[in-house]
Design an enzyme around this catalytic site. Structure first.
Site, PDB file in Angstrom:
ATOM      1  N   GLU A 185       2.538  10.822  39.745  1.00 52.62           N
ATOM      2  CA  GLU A 185       1.659   9.685  39.419  1.00 52.62           C
ATOM      3  C   GLU A 185       1.854   8.507  40.357  1.00 52.62           C
ATOM      4  OE1 GLU A 185       3.477  11.385  37.266  1.00 52.62           O
ATOM      5  OE2 GLU A 185       2.196  12.077  35.622  1.00 52.62           O
ATOM      6  N   LYS A 239      -4.581   8.028  22.195  1.00 53.91           N
ATOM      7  CA  LYS A 239      -5.275   9.314  22.177  1.00 53.91           C
ATOM      8  C   LYS A 239      -6.376   9.340  21.114  1.00 53.91           C
ATOM      9  CE  LYS A 239      -4.247  14.243  22.238  1.00 53.91           C
ATOM     10  NZ  LYS A 239      -3.183  15.250  22.315  1.00 53.91           N
ATOM     11  N   PHE A 244       6.928  10.926  20.586  1.00 55.54           N
ATOM     12  CA  PHE A 244       7.097  11.687  21.825  1.00 55.54           C
ATOM     13  C   PHE A 244       6.228  11.070  22.927  1.00 55.54           C
ATOM     14  CE2 PHE A 244       5.731  15.260  24.595  1.00 55.54           C
ATOM     15  CZ  PHE A 244       6.959  15.480  25.201  1.00 55.54           C
ATOM     16  N   GLN A 245       6.846  10.784  24.057  1.00 55.58           N
ATOM     17  CA  GLN A 245       6.188  10.184  25.229  1.00 55.58           C
ATOM     18  C   GLN A 245       5.543   8.833  24.924  1.00 55.58           C
ATOM     19  OE1 GLN A 245       3.800  13.334  27.099  1.00 55.58           O
ATOM     20  NE2 GLN A 245       5.623  13.886  28.275  1.00 55.58           N
ATOM     21  N   MET A 253      15.835   1.593  59.234  1.00 56.12           N
ATOM     22  CA  MET A 253      15.887   0.139  59.107  1.00 56.12           C
ATOM     23  C   MET A 253      17.177  -0.306  58.427  1.00 56.12           C
ATOM     24  SD  MET A 253      14.579  -2.618  59.948  1.00 56.12           S
ATOM     25  CE  MET A 253      12.826  -2.806  60.247  1.00 56.12           C
TER      26      MET A 253
HETATM   27  C1  LIG Z   1      11.313   2.851  47.567  1.00 58.22           C
HETATM   28  C2  LIG Z   1      12.213   2.163  48.520  1.00 58.22           C
HETATM   29  N1  LIG Z   1      13.550   2.411  48.482  1.00 58.22           N
HETATM   30  C3  LIG Z   1      14.366   1.796  49.366  1.00 58.22           C
HETATM   31  C4  LIG Z   1      13.879   0.915  50.289  1.00 58.22           C
HETATM   32  C5  LIG Z   1      14.821   0.200  51.252  1.00 58.22           C
HETATM   33  N2  LIG Z   1      14.502   0.585  52.638  1.00 58.22           N
HETATM   34  C6  LIG Z   1      13.752  -0.173  53.454  1.00 58.22           C
HETATM   35  S1  LIG Z   1      13.521   0.508  54.960  1.00 58.22           S
HETATM   36  C7  LIG Z   1      14.478   1.825  54.544  1.00 58.22           C
HETATM   37  C8  LIG Z   1      14.726   2.924  55.524  1.00 58.22           C
HETATM   38  C9  LIG Z   1      13.512   3.712  55.800  1.00 58.22           C
HETATM   39  O1  LIG Z   1      13.896   4.879  56.502  1.00 58.22           O
HETATM   40  P1  LIG Z   1      12.825   5.844  57.101  1.00 58.22           P
HETATM   41  O2  LIG Z   1      11.793   6.158  56.098  1.00 58.22           O
HETATM   42  O3  LIG Z   1      13.501   6.997  57.715  1.00 58.22           O
HETATM   43  O4  LIG Z   1      12.106   4.946  58.213  1.00 58.22           O
HETATM   44  P2  LIG Z   1      12.718   4.254  59.529  1.00 58.22           P
HETATM   45  O5  LIG Z   1      13.260   2.918  59.142  1.00 58.22           O
HETATM   46  O6  LIG Z   1      13.794   5.165  60.052  1.00 58.22           O
HETATM   47  O7  LIG Z   1      11.553   4.146  60.444  1.00 58.22           O
HETATM   48  C10 LIG Z   1      14.965   1.712  53.234  1.00 58.22           C
HETATM   49  C11 LIG Z   1      15.840   2.695  52.587  1.00 58.22           C
HETATM   50  C12 LIG Z   1      12.492   0.677  50.259  1.00 58.22           C
HETATM   51  N3  LIG Z   1      11.907  -0.189  51.084  1.00 58.22           N
HETATM   52  N4  LIG Z   1      11.694   1.338  49.392  1.00 58.22           N
END
Ligand SMILES: Cc1ncc(C[n+]2csc(CCOP(=O)(O)OP(=O)(O)O)c2C)c(N)n1
Length: 561
Positions: free
Chosen positions: A52, A164, A114-115, A468
């Site tokens: 979802e 529902k 439930f749910q 990042m």
């Molecule tokens: C849902 C979610 N969890 C954690 C983060 C924290 N976060 C920001 S950038 C990043 C790394 C992203 O890694 P990747 O998808 O491999 O992309 P890259 O930075 O290597 O281009 C994380 C974990 C986030 N922004 N969103």
């Protein structure tokens, strides 16, 4: 004579009457009456997602690309809670999404049935409006209200929770009257305020035009361009303002903020006037707000009054529709040019330096994607380093051709949002660009593409890291790469398992031919780019730092700003 319909049928009829043609969703117990009714309404195309969250992102992508409401559907409990991240993403980026959730039958509400989940309580802070429909007699009205609220003023997500038994309840139904004209125009600005802004623009020696998502949402492209050209003000585009102004235009400077170009941030620090249109001066743009644009007065044009003065002090507040106010500003300003100022800014420009000097740099990949598409595509990015590389290096020319999760920064956004963009713009090329981390969050949506016949091109920038976060660890945590190395499956084989052609690119020489083949595929295609593990996004303003103190790829050797 009114027809007698079930709540589920009324929902479908109201969606059709509002112009909805596609829904993204996933069935379950509490929403089954709605799914029972759906096949009677072939005008409502339902896209069965694999999670979802993807339904909410796809609805968001659809909304951003079309300017119309995007609709997602889920059952109660876990179905509804899985929408939450997508709704929060849409809320932060002002995207008009309607979520319809099933709820347990009214006699069961409050009994931990439930749910059963209180999705109204859960989504209160991340929706513009939400409502538990208590009786079928109010259903049609609530759908109309919800869709109107999602789109009027500053757009945003709304949610209707429909028990529902209300979906099964019967009631007389009359279709809505022909749609009324949109909401009355935004408050008319007193002419003195427009005149004050025009005077500040005339008197400034170093003015800047900083534009954000509001320019795209209001379609103020022509007005903003006219304002820039009449005054010669250089133009800065925020992350969500990218593609609101053609990047080949001589007045376009680039992106500000944490990963903004040095010359853009320096221009801000030297400016004596910033005219900000349709943006909120968020912390990724301002850095340390106390040190932001220390010499500048600010004119803020913004639909949402609550944003004006929230983050930065404002000399002139112009609350209202960006397009309308910018048009009035164009009329009010005296023609001028900013030649000396532009020369000064061009003096701030650093020699182009690749984020990684190896063979397959992000810059080379993005240049190749641009060459293959000639800019005739929409790019949807995920979150991380690749998002910043795309923002900085892909030269957008077409309005609203860059879609990303800016405010919430939601990894996993790109692939499902690109599905929504594809449905809003059938026949146009859509690239979803993700990192190896974010791609793995929603890669199951490849199955959705195949089952529903959707053509999305997927690019993965694979650096073997949550890049990042690894970069922050490198700069600010003594290179302690705690939980950032990330294993990936063989993406080419994975794509093949879904029936999607895939390629791995490891050197620059393979770029053009591979991208041409992926683009020529009639359906979805996947390209994995194996990039340097420790490529970084430069420059970078340390979190909480001032725009004057960037970390650069090599020692700046330039005078302090
Ligand atoms: C849902 C979610 N969890 C954690 C983060 C924290 N976060 C920001 S950038 C990043 C790394 C992203 O890694 P990747 O998808 O491999 O992309 P890259 O930075 O290597 O281009 C994380 C974990 C986030 N922004 N969103």
């Amino acid at each position: 004579m009114s027809e007698v319909l079930t709540g589920a049928q009324i929902l479908c009829r109201e969606l059709l009457a509002a112009g909805v043609d596609v829904l993204f969703g996933y069935p379950g117990g509490a929403i089954m009456p709605f799914y029972h009714a759906l096949p009677e309404y072939p005008g409502l195309r339902h896209i069965l997602v694999r999670h979802e969250q993807a339904a909410a992102h796809a609805a968001d992508g659809y909304a951003r690309a079309s300017g119309r409401v995007g609709v997602c559907v889920a059952t109660s409990g876990p179905g509804a809670t899985n929408l939450v991240t997508g709704l929060a993403t849409a809320h932060m980026d002002s995207s008009p999404v309607l979520a319809i959730t099933g709820q347990v039958a009214r006699p069961m509400i409050g009994r931990d049935a439930f749910q059963e989940t209180d999705i109204i309580g859960l989504t209160l802070p991340i929706t513009k409006y939400n409502h538990l429909v208590r009786d079928v007699s109010e259903l049609a009205l609530r759908v109309r209200e919800a869709i109107a609220i999602a789109q009027e003023g500053r757009p945003g997500p709304v949610l209707l929770d429909v028990p529902k038994d209300v979906q099964n309840q019967k009631a007389p139904y009359d279709p809505p009257p022909p749609r009324a004209a949109g909401p009355a125009g935004a408050a008319v600005q007193p002419s003195e305020e427009i005149a004050r802004a025009a005077r500040l623009i005339a008197e400034a020696s170093r003015p800047l035009l900083m534009i954000g998502h509001g320019v795209i949402l209001s379609g103020a492209y022509g007005e903003v361009r006219a304002l820039a050209e009449k005054t010669g003000m250089p133009v800065i585009t925020t992350l969500l303002g990218i593609s609101a102004f053609p990047e080949a235009h001589p007045l376009h400077l680039g992106m500000p903020g944490m990963h903004g170009e040095v010359h853009v941030n320096r221009a801000i620090q030297h400016a004596d006037l910033i005219v900000g249109i349709g943006l909120r001066f968020d912390d990724r743009v301002t850095g340390n707000v106390a040190a932001f644009a220390p010499r500048a007065q600010i004119v803020h044009v913004e639909l949402d009054r609550a944003e004006i003065g929230k983050n930065v002090p404002v000399a002139v507040a112009l609350a209202g529709d960006a397009r309308e106010i910018t048009r009035r500003l164009v009329d009010a300003v005296a023609p001028r040019q900013c030649g000396a100022w532009l020369d000064e800014i061009h003096g701030f420009v650093r020699p182009a330096e690749e984020s990684y000097s190896g063979d397959l740099s992000p810059e080379a990949i993005l240049a190749a994607i641009y060459e293959t598409t000639h800019g005739a595509c929409t790019i949807v990015t995920d979150v991380g380093q690749h998002q910043m590389w795309v923002a900085k290096h892909y030269p957008y020319q077409r309005p609203n051709s860059h879609i990303t999760s800016g405010g919430l920064g939601t990894m996993g956004f790109a692939v499902p949002a690109a599905i929504g963009v594809h449905l809003a713009r059938p026949g146009e090329l859509v690239w979803a660009i993700s990192g190896d981390g974010g791609f793995q969050m929603n890669m199951a949506e490849m199955a959705t593409m195949i089952q529903e016949g959707l053509s999305v091109k997927m690019a993965i920038f694979n650096n073997g890291y949550l890049g990042m976060v690894r970069q922050w660890q490198q700069f600010f945590h003594e290179k302690r790469y705690s939980s950032t190395p990330i294993w990936s499956p063989d993406y080419v084989k994975l794509a093949e398992a879904y029936g999607i052609p895939g390629w791995r690119v490891e050197d620059r020489g393979q770029l053009a031919a591979t991208l041409a083949r992926a683009t020529a595929e009639p359906g979805p295609a996947l390209v994995e780019f194996v990039i340097a593990q420790e490529a970084n996004v430069y420059p970078m303003i340390p979190p909480g730092g001032s725009l004057s103190e960037p970390i650069e790829a090599r020692p700046a050797g330039a005078p302090a700003v």
